[in-house]
Write an enzyme that holds these catalytic residues in place. Sequence first.
Site, PDB file in Angstrom:
ATOM      1  N   LYS A 152       0.990  -1.196   0.035  1.00 42.18           N
ATOM      2  CA  LYS A 152      -0.007   0.137  -0.045  1.00 42.18           C
ATOM      3  C   LYS A 152       0.883   1.307  -0.037  1.00 42.18           C
ATOM      4  CE  LYS A 152      -4.108   1.771   2.433  1.00 42.18           C
ATOM      5  NZ  LYS A 152      -4.952   1.650   3.711  1.00 42.18           N
ATOM      6  N   ARG A 201       6.115   1.590   7.165  1.00 40.15           N
ATOM      7  CA  ARG A 201       5.545   0.886   8.325  1.00 40.15           C
ATOM      8  C   ARG A 201       6.347  -0.177   8.539  1.00 40.15           C
ATOM      9  NH1 ARG A 201       0.795  -3.211   8.407  1.00 40.15           N
ATOM     10  NH2 ARG A 201       0.378  -3.350  10.613  1.00 40.15           N
ATOM     11  N   HIS A 205      -0.433  -2.534  15.728  1.00 46.46           N
ATOM     12  CA  HIS A 205      -1.333  -1.544  15.322  1.00 46.46           C
ATOM     13  C   HIS A 205      -1.230  -0.182  16.073  1.00 46.46           C
ATOM     14  CE1 HIS A 205      -4.138  -5.179  14.223  1.00 46.46           C
ATOM     15  NE2 HIS A 205      -3.426  -4.741  13.085  1.00 46.46           N
ATOM     16  N   HIS A 209      -9.178  -1.888  16.991  1.00 46.50           N
ATOM     17  CA  HIS A 209      -8.796  -1.832  15.311  1.00 46.50           C
ATOM     18  C   HIS A 209      -8.912  -2.935  14.804  1.00 46.50           C
ATOM     19  CE1 HIS A 209      -6.083  -0.914  11.968  1.00 46.50           C
ATOM     20  NE2 HIS A 209      -6.239  -2.188  12.043  1.00 46.50           N
ATOM     21  N   GLY A 220      -9.702  -5.545  11.717  1.00 45.01           N
ATOM     22  CA  GLY A 220      -9.554  -6.048  10.100  1.00 45.01           C
ATOM     23  C   GLY A 220      -9.130  -7.569  10.106  1.00 45.01           C
ATOM     24  N   CYS A 233     -15.079 -10.643   6.299  1.00 38.20           N
ATOM     25  CA  CYS A 233     -16.026 -10.351   7.183  1.00 38.20           C
ATOM     26  C   CYS A 233     -17.143 -10.177   6.427  1.00 38.20           C
ATOM     27  CB  CYS A 233     -15.776  -9.228   8.100  1.00 38.20           C
ATOM     28  SG  CYS A 233     -17.084  -8.996   9.336  1.00 38.20           S
ATOM     29  N   GLY A 256     -10.889  -1.891   8.633  1.00 41.15           N
ATOM     30  CA  GLY A 256     -11.689  -2.301   7.676  1.00 41.15           C
ATOM     31  C   GLY A 256     -13.170  -2.720   8.263  1.00 41.15           C
ATOM     32  N   ASN A 303     -16.745  -0.345   9.178  1.00 42.96           N
ATOM     33  CA  ASN A 303     -17.837  -0.755   8.008  1.00 42.96           C
ATOM     34  C   ASN A 303     -18.959  -1.710   8.621  1.00 42.96           C
ATOM     35  OD1 ASN A 303     -17.071   0.549   5.509  1.00 42.96           O
ATOM     36  ND2 ASN A 303     -15.209  -0.070   6.047  1.00 42.96           N
ATOM     37  N   GLU A 361      -3.308   5.747   9.243  1.00 41.15           N
ATOM     38  CA  GLU A 361      -2.009   5.116   9.478  1.00 41.15           C
ATOM     39  C   GLU A 361      -0.918   6.057   8.582  1.00 41.15           C
ATOM     40  OE1 GLU A 361      -1.741   0.524  10.950  1.00 41.15           O
ATOM     41  OE2 GLU A 361      -3.200   0.940   9.254  1.00 41.15           O
TER      42      GLU A 361
END
Length: 394
Positions: A16, A87, A176, A204, A206, A280, A327, A331, A381
């Site tokens: 990313k 990161r 995280h 957090h 995801g 998910c 994520g 959502n 982030e």
Amino acid sequence: MSNNILVINCGSSSLKFALINPQTQEALLTGLAEKLGHADAYITSKYDGVKEVTQLDEGNHAGAMHAIIATLKARDLFDQVAAVGHRVVHGGENFKASTLIDEHVIAEVEACAKLAPLHNPANLLGIRTAIECFPTLKQVVVFDTAFHQTMPEHAYLYAVPMALYREHGVRRYGFHGTSHRYVSAEAAKVLGLPLDNSAIVVAHLGNGASAAAILNGKSVDTTMGLTPLEGLVMGTRSGDIDPGAHAYIGAQLGLDLDGVTDLLNKQSGLLGLSELSNDCREIEDAAAEGHKGALLALNVFCYRLAKQIAALTVSLGRLDAVVFTGGIGENSSIIRAKVIEQLGFLGLTLDAAANDAAIRGKAGKISDAAGPAALVVNTNEELMIALDTAALTA
């Protein structure tokens, strides 16, 4: 001279990236390279509101970096990169803050790879490739573990012989941290709380998931431990499990320790419980149609999360807010509702309409006025990495 920061977040099969102006906090270019290591690897970039998808000729991390450079040059942005921020998941005890990259730092990140074997090697690939591609630029590493270095001894030590800690670094580190740091500060702003007088639990959520207790802006406990395997149920990771189960599973399946660890990291969690998917969204859709495995996976995920949030309030002494991010956290109104319902004894009450509306980038408070607040904050982030990089390379 431009001060734009190129942020690189390198995973085992993805990369990313974002080009961010740290003064305006605007992302000029964003993108994601996926399926790295596979023949159908591709990169998606977004510039000026226009999305572009390109297949990668070199389907690896180096190929992804070369594609990013080509994209920067095509948009006349290459010469506007002032520094690169990375990161890195695990920094051990040696790094309590972000730092400029040199050979010593690279060696220390490499030494921590045994503690995060799924992450640090991929992070190192990104660092080395970026140094090759941008040899004249300063580069910074931002550690997921650094934020949690404020945890007290009684929170980070395991009840094992102290020699394991002193000589081998066996302790809880947490992860995280960049997200928890950003989200807790944003939550305090939304609620009008001074950060230095706040008691917040951030979840957090995801494919990787962790919760953290943040008191007066500092991490005092978190759910992940020595590695990112401990704690909550995740996409393919088991989270907490009886250590004695390792030997039992190995004996039953004929696996060595590495094989059991691989099973707990890659075949467990939502995927293992549902026997369907680690996504998910797919699990929620299947649960709505009555799929028993999907229903079970959601129930275990939410119960474990609610239990851990309640436990984390012990380290805070009070609770001002529970914040959902990541994520899933940003959502899944279904998961948030289930968790808040189970935390009613702490005074949390759901505003169903606000909860249903907080998806696809919409955030804000999702609880009624009374009691501790529940809210959704979109994590960023990349912005935190850009700000740290700008500060260290100014």
